[in-house]
Design a protein around this motif. Structure first.
Motif, PDB file in Angstrom:
ATOM      1  N   ALA A  98       0.839  -1.200   0.000  1.00 23.92           N
ATOM      2  CA  ALA A  98       0.000   0.000   0.000  1.00 23.92           C
ATOM      3  C   ALA A  98       0.867   1.240   0.000  1.00 23.92           C
ATOM      4  N   ALA A  99       0.518   2.167  -0.888  1.00 21.73           N
ATOM      5  CA  ALA A  99       1.227   3.440  -0.980  1.00 21.73           C
ATOM      6  C   ALA A  99       0.241   4.571  -0.705  1.00 21.73           C
ATOM      7  N   PRO A 100       0.580   5.497   0.202  1.00 19.04           N
ATOM      8  CA  PRO A 100      -0.335   6.614   0.474  1.00 19.04           C
ATOM      9  C   PRO A 100      -0.593   7.440  -0.776  1.00 19.04           C
ATOM     10  N   LEU A 101      -1.819   7.518  -1.171  1.00 16.63           N
ATOM     11  CA  LEU A 101      -2.289   8.321  -2.297  1.00 16.63           C
ATOM     12  C   LEU A 101      -1.737   7.851  -3.646  1.00 16.63           C
ATOM     13  N   VAL A 102      -0.465   8.110  -3.892  1.00 14.46           N
ATOM     14  CA  VAL A 102       0.092   7.825  -5.219  1.00 14.46           C
ATOM     15  C   VAL A 102       1.203   6.795  -5.115  1.00 14.46           C
ATOM     16  N   GLY A 103       1.141   5.786  -5.960  1.00 15.57           N
ATOM     17  CA  GLY A 103       2.194   4.780  -6.002  1.00 15.57           C
ATOM     18  C   GLY A 103       2.382   4.340  -7.432  1.00 15.57           C
ATOM     19  N   GLY A 104       3.573   3.868  -7.728  1.00 16.55           N
ATOM     20  CA  GLY A 104       3.871   3.452  -9.090  1.00 16.55           C
ATOM     21  C   GLY A 104       4.489   2.090  -9.138  1.00 16.55           C
ATOM     22  N   ARG A 105       5.591   1.965  -9.888  1.00 15.21           N
ATOM     23  CA  ARG A 105       6.212   0.675 -10.134  1.00 15.21           C
ATOM     24  C   ARG A 105       7.357   0.353  -9.192  1.00 15.21           C
ATOM     25  N   SER A 106       7.794   1.328  -8.440  1.00 16.78           N
ATOM     26  CA  SER A 106       8.927   1.090  -7.549  1.00 16.78           C
ATOM     27  C   SER A 106       8.455   0.662  -6.176  1.00 16.78           C
ATOM     28  N   PRO A 107       9.043  -0.411  -5.621  1.00 21.25           N
ATOM     29  CA  PRO A 107       8.662  -0.817  -4.266  1.00 21.25           C
ATOM     30  C   PRO A 107       8.980   0.249  -3.226  1.00 21.25           C
ATOM     31  N   LEU A 108       9.871   1.152  -3.530  1.00 23.27           N
ATOM     32  CA  LEU A 108      10.220   2.205  -2.584  1.00 23.27           C
ATOM     33  C   LEU A 108       9.062   3.158  -2.334  1.00 23.27           C
ATOM     34  N   GLU A 109       8.090   3.181  -3.234  1.00 18.38           N
ATOM     35  CA  GLU A 109       6.945   4.081  -3.089  1.00 18.38           C
ATOM     36  C   GLU A 109       5.884   3.529  -2.149  1.00 18.38           C
ATOM     37  N   TYR A 110       6.037   2.282  -1.739  1.00 18.40           N
ATOM     38  CA  TYR A 110       5.004   1.620  -0.942  1.00 18.40           C
ATOM     39  C   TYR A 110       5.444   1.549   0.519  1.00 18.40           C
ATOM     40  N   ARG A 111       4.524   1.917   1.386  1.00 13.84           N
ATOM     41  CA  ARG A 111       4.855   2.021   2.796  1.00 13.84           C
ATOM     42  C   ARG A 111       4.557   0.738   3.567  1.00 13.84           C
ATOM     43  N   TYR A 112       3.467   0.056   3.209  1.00 15.96           N
ATOM     44  CA  TYR A 112       3.045  -1.123   3.969  1.00 15.96           C
ATOM     45  C   TYR A 112       3.071  -2.344   3.078  1.00 15.96           C
ATOM     46  N   TRP A 113       3.452  -3.479   3.684  1.00 14.78           N
ATOM     47  CA  TRP A 113       3.596  -4.717   2.927  1.00 14.78           C
ATOM     48  C   TRP A 113       2.976  -5.882   3.678  1.00 14.78           C
ATOM     49  N   GLY A 114       2.436  -6.818   2.909  1.00 13.79           N
ATOM     50  CA  GLY A 114       1.988  -8.069   3.484  1.00 13.79           C
ATOM     51  C   GLY A 114       3.133  -9.068   3.535  1.00 13.79           C
ATOM     52  N   GLN A 115       2.851 -10.230   4.110  1.00 10.21           N
ATOM     53  CA  GLN A 115       3.884 -11.262   4.247  1.00 10.21           C
ATOM     54  C   GLN A 115       4.106 -12.042   2.957  1.00 10.21           C
ATOM     55  N   GLY A 116       3.128 -12.040   2.090  1.00  3.60           N
ATOM     56  CA  GLY A 116       3.282 -12.736   0.815  1.00  3.60           C
ATOM     57  C   GLY A 116       2.599 -14.079   0.788  1.00  3.60           C
ATOM     58  N   THR A 117       2.304 -14.535  -0.425  1.00  5.79           N
ATOM     59  CA  THR A 117       1.715 -15.847  -0.634  1.00  5.79           C
ATOM     60  C   THR A 117       2.450 -16.508  -1.806  1.00  5.79           C
TER      61      THR A 117
END
Length: 123
Positions: A98-117
């Motif tokens: 999840a990225a606040p408001l605006v996010g693109g293709r870079s993982p650096l833009e995303y603040r919150y992450w799940g554990q993955g599946t």
């Protein structure tokens, strides 16, 4: 704080389909850009898809364009990734972010992450 929990991964044969879900908590889900990334063993994290807060604007990685579809249900704080025509090279751990408001293709833009599946595609 936003918590994300992915589900829907598994083992599928090449050519098959899977639908991943990412359930989130927090009162502001509909203000976040939601993204899916994947990482295979020994490889860098790869952008898969993203969807803007309004559910209208979407972005896809070149390797999944035309096969995967991202969508979101703001009423239920959930984002989905429909994966069709799966290939063995799609095998990876898939994580939503999840990225606040605006996010693109870079993982650096995303603040919150799940554990993955884990998604495994057999040939």
């Amino acid at each position: 704080q936003v918590h994300l929990v992915e589900s829907g991964g598994g083992l599928v044969q090449a050519g098959g389909s899977l639908r991943l879900s990412c359930a989130t908590s927090g009162p502001t889900f509909n203000t976040y850009t939601m993204g899916w990334f994947r990482q295979a063993p020994g490889k860098r994290r790869e952008f898969v898809a993203a969807i803007a807060w309004n559910g209208i604007t979407t972005y896809y990685g070149d390797s999944v364009k035309g096969r995967f579809t991202i969508s979101r249900d703001n009423a239920n704080n959930t984002v989905f990734l429909q994966m069709n025509s799966l290939k063995p090279e799609d095998t990876a751990i898939y994580s939503c972010a999840a990225a606040p408001l605006v996010g693109g293709r870079s993982p650096l833009e995303y603040r919150y992450w799940g554990q993955g599946t884990q998604v495994t595609v057999s040939s």
